[in-house]
Structure formats: C-alpha cells, structure tokens
Design a protein around this motif. Structure first.
Motif, short mmCIF file in Angstrom:
data_model
loop_
_atom_site.label_atom_id
_atom_site.label_comp_id
_atom_site.label_asym_id
_atom_site.label_seq_id
_atom_site.Cartn_x
_atom_site.Cartn_y
_atom_site.Cartn_z
N VAL A 78 16.31 -19.27 51.31
CA VAL A 78 17.92 -20.13 50.99
C VAL A 78 18.00 -21.12 52.55
CG1 VAL A 78 18.50 -18.76 49.51
CG2 VAL A 78 19.50 -18.17 51.80
N GLU A 79 18.54 -22.41 52.37
CA GLU A 79 19.04 -22.65 53.69
C GLU A 79 19.93 -22.75 53.89
OE1 GLU A 79 18.85 -27.28 55.77
OE2 GLU A 79 17.73 -26.78 53.89
N GLN A 80 20.35 -21.76 55.16
CA GLN A 80 21.63 -21.45 55.92
C GLN A 80 22.03 -22.78 56.12
OE1 GLN A 80 21.82 -17.69 57.86
NE2 GLN A 80 19.80 -17.21 56.92
N ILE A 81 23.31 -23.08 55.92
CA ILE A 81 23.66 -24.75 56.92
C ILE A 81 24.58 -24.46 57.78
CG2 ILE A 81 25.03 -26.64 55.48
CD1 ILE A 81 22.38 -26.17 54.48
N CYS A 82 25.57 -23.65 57.32
CA CYS A 82 26.56 -23.35 59.08
C CYS A 82 26.92 -21.88 58.58
CB CYS A 82 27.98 -23.96 59.08
SG CYS A 82 28.73 -24.67 57.70
N THR A 83 27.34 -21.55 59.77
CA THR A 83 28.68 -20.19 59.95
C THR A 83 29.97 -20.23 59.69
OG1 THR A 83 26.83 -18.85 61.14
CG2 THR A 83 28.60 -18.11 61.07
N LEU A 84 30.78 -19.45 58.97
CA LEU A 84 32.23 -20.25 58.39
C LEU A 84 32.47 -18.42 58.92
CD1 LEU A 84 31.80 -21.74 55.20
CD2 LEU A 84 32.46 -23.20 57.48
N ARG A 184 28.05 -16.71 55.62
CA ARG A 184 27.15 -18.36 55.94
C ARG A 184 27.30 -18.72 53.87
NH1 ARG A 184 22.74 -17.56 59.80
NH2 ARG A 184 24.58 -15.69 61.50
N LEU A 185 27.23 -20.37 54.80
CA LEU A 185 27.15 -21.24 53.63
C LEU A 185 25.66 -21.44 53.29
CD1 LEU A 185 28.36 -23.19 51.35
CD2 LEU A 185 27.99 -24.98 53.42
N ILE A 186 25.18 -21.17 52.54
CA ILE A 186 23.66 -21.50 52.15
C ILE A 186 23.62 -22.38 50.88
CG2 ILE A 186 23.03 -19.07 52.52
CD1 ILE A 186 23.03 -18.31 49.51
N ALA A 187 21.97 -22.76 50.86
CA ALA A 187 21.34 -23.54 49.49
C ALA A 187 20.65 -23.63 49.09
CB ALA A 187 22.02 -25.20 50.05
N ASN A 188 20.29 -23.87 48.10
CA ASN A 188 18.89 -23.86 48.09
C ASN A 188 17.90 -25.09 48.17
OD1 ASN A 188 17.15 -25.71 45.10
ND2 ASN A 188 17.54 -22.44 44.96
N ARG A 189 17.56 -24.43 48.21
CA ARG A 189 16.29 -25.79 49.16
C ARG A 189 15.70 -27.22 48.45
NH1 ARG A 189 14.66 -23.58 54.17
NH2 ARG A 189 14.47 -21.58 54.93
N GLU A 190 15.39 -26.33 46.94
CA GLU A 190 14.86 -27.52 46.35
C GLU A 190 16.43 -28.68 45.88
OE1 GLU A 190 14.09 -28.77 41.90
OE2 GLU A 190 13.72 -26.27 42.63
#
Length: 288
Positions: A78-84, A184-190
């Motif tokens: 997954v893509e880790q967008i930012c730390t919260l 972490r805020l994570i996102a799907n790569r697609e």
C-alpha cells in the motif's frame, strides 16, 4: 465514490473526532459497520486495524487508517500517505516489546533460540527473529498474551505497550523493543493512479494533518503600549513573526501570534509583566 476505512476499536472514537475537526462529520451506527459521513463522495466502513492494510491493498477500500505494525504484519503493498499520531490515551508512541517473567534467564533476542513465543504479531516476529538468526516457535495469541508468560505457558511474549506499567504490574520484564509503531493513512496504489481519487485522498490527508497540527498550538492576542512593543515581541515565539496592527488609539498596538500550547502557562505572566493587556488565548481548528 471514495471508499474510506475507519479503524474499529480503540482508535475509532479518536479517528471520528479527528475527522470532525478536519471537516467531515462521521456518525457510526450500533447495528452496522457503515457509518454515515456528510460527504456524498465518500463511503465509510468500520474495520479492525489489523485487517485494514489487506483490504486497502486489494482495492476493497481506497484508503484507511491503521498502524505501521499491521502494515508490516500483513506485508501489504500500500502507499503510506502520512503519519497521524492522535491517540487520546497517550502522547507516547506504542511499542512492541519482548517480555519475559522477571526471573527468566532471557536477556536478549538471541536468548530465544529454541524457545516458545506468543504474540498477535506473528508474521513480523517470525521475520524479526529470522533476520537475527534465531530459531524459535512463534504462536498466535488470541488475547491475554501477558498471562501466558505469567503462567509459564510460553517462554516469552511479544506485546504492545506505551508505558510498560501493566507489564511490570504482572511481574514481567521488558527485554527490548522490537518495533515502535504509529498510525498511518494508507491508500490503494491503483486509487492513487486515478487523478480524481488521488485528489480527494490528498485533500483528506492535508486536512487531517492540519487538524493535528492545530491541536498542539494556540493563538495569543494582546494589546501593547507602543513604547513597550519591542520588549513584548521579544518574548513571543512564532512561525515567522508576530502580527502587529495599530488600534484606533495610536498609543496602543495589537499583537497576535501562534505558540505551542505547552508554553502558554509561563508565557502569559511574562507578557503581563512586560506591559501587555487584554491578553486572549484561543484554540485553533486547523493549521497549514
């Protein structure tokens, strides 16, 4: 429609509060796992943090919030967008630690050779030991992990803690830290490759970070006689420089700045002693 995962359990209330401060009102329901959100372009689901990364990787969710520990445990791509970091329980980071009974001969990870270890973080622990050349039996713990060490069911456990006080209260000893984790805020790569969804994900990340940044700051405003301005401004920390504006009475100026909330209890008496009057403190909602 952006599919957002909210962690169910200990972080649920704190996550909903953070989203509210960032501008999204999320309302959970007692009978289902699909909270309402006041944004027609977002669909919310409640999901255990332990499973979040797996479903974000698959695309069942576009983004979600979970711990670094569970990302590493599932080895999700997954893509880790930012730390919260926003847990209300403590400002200290959570740690996964190796724990043994107080009088155990185990003094380091190397001493686990041939031992039995219980943990909820099985995959990570196995890889951690293998990378250090240690062969041990690592079994999944469904709960009450510390008790397994107390009762002698296993030689050691790998457990999460913030202060370590509960571990010590059970007559156990922390050998060493294995992992320091955070949210972490994570996102799907697609999803991140789709311009529209990426824009919404980046918007959410920006506003969440702005809300968190504001939690540690306050605004101070005061009136200062013109001849005392330099002495007052010298006391004030700020991002760049305090804002100074003239009042109707030319003998007085208004001074405004943003400071760390922890400094206020010492700063206000010093400002008063330096000649400032009408001192106001107010909370911030967002800061970018």
């Amino acid at each position: 429609m952006l599919k957002l995962g909210i962690p169910k359990g200990s972080l649920q209330e704190a996550t909903i509060d953070l989203f509210a401060q960032a501008g999204w009102r999320i309302t959970p329901h007692s009978r289902n796992y699909y909270p309402d959100i006041d944004d027609p372009e977002i669909h919310c689901s409640l999901l255990r943090a332990q499973e979040m990364a797996r479903y974000v990787e698959r695309g069942t969710l576009d983004l979600g919030l979970t711990g670094l520990d569970w990302i590493l445990e599932t080895e999700a791509d997954v893509e880790q967008i930012c730390t919260l970091t926003y847990s209300k329980a403590s400002n200290r980071p959570s740690r996964w630690v190796l724990v043994v009974p107080e009088h155990s001969p185990i003094q380091s990870v190397a001493d686990l050779q041939g031992c039995k270890v219980a943990t909820e973080l099985v995959g990570f622990t196995k890889r951690y030991l293998a990378e250090r050349g240690v062969t041990a039996e690592v079994e999944f713990s469904w709960g009450a992990t510390e008790a397994k060490a107390v009762e002698g069911l296993v030689d050691a456990v790998v457990e999460i803690t913030e202060t370590g006080s509960t571990i010590r209260a059970h007559g156990l000893r922390i050998v060493e830290d294995l992992l320091i984790t955070d949210t972490r805020l994570i996102a799907n790569r697609e999803a991140m490759r789709d311009p529209a969804r990426r824009a919404r994900i980046e918007q959410i990340a920006l506003m969440l970070q702005a809300a968190l940044a504001a939690r540690h700051k306050v605004a101070l405003k005061c009136n200062v006689p013109a001849e005392l301005l330099d002495a007052v401004v010298e006391l004030l920390p700020s991002l760049h420089a305090p804002t100074v504006s003239h009042l109707y009475d030319p003998r007085w100026l208004a001074v405004e700045t943003i400071v760390d909330s922890a400094l206020v209890r010492d700063l206000i008496p010093r400002l008063r002693a330096a000649g400032a009057e009408g001192i106001l403190e107010y909370e911030l909602r967002k800061m970018i």
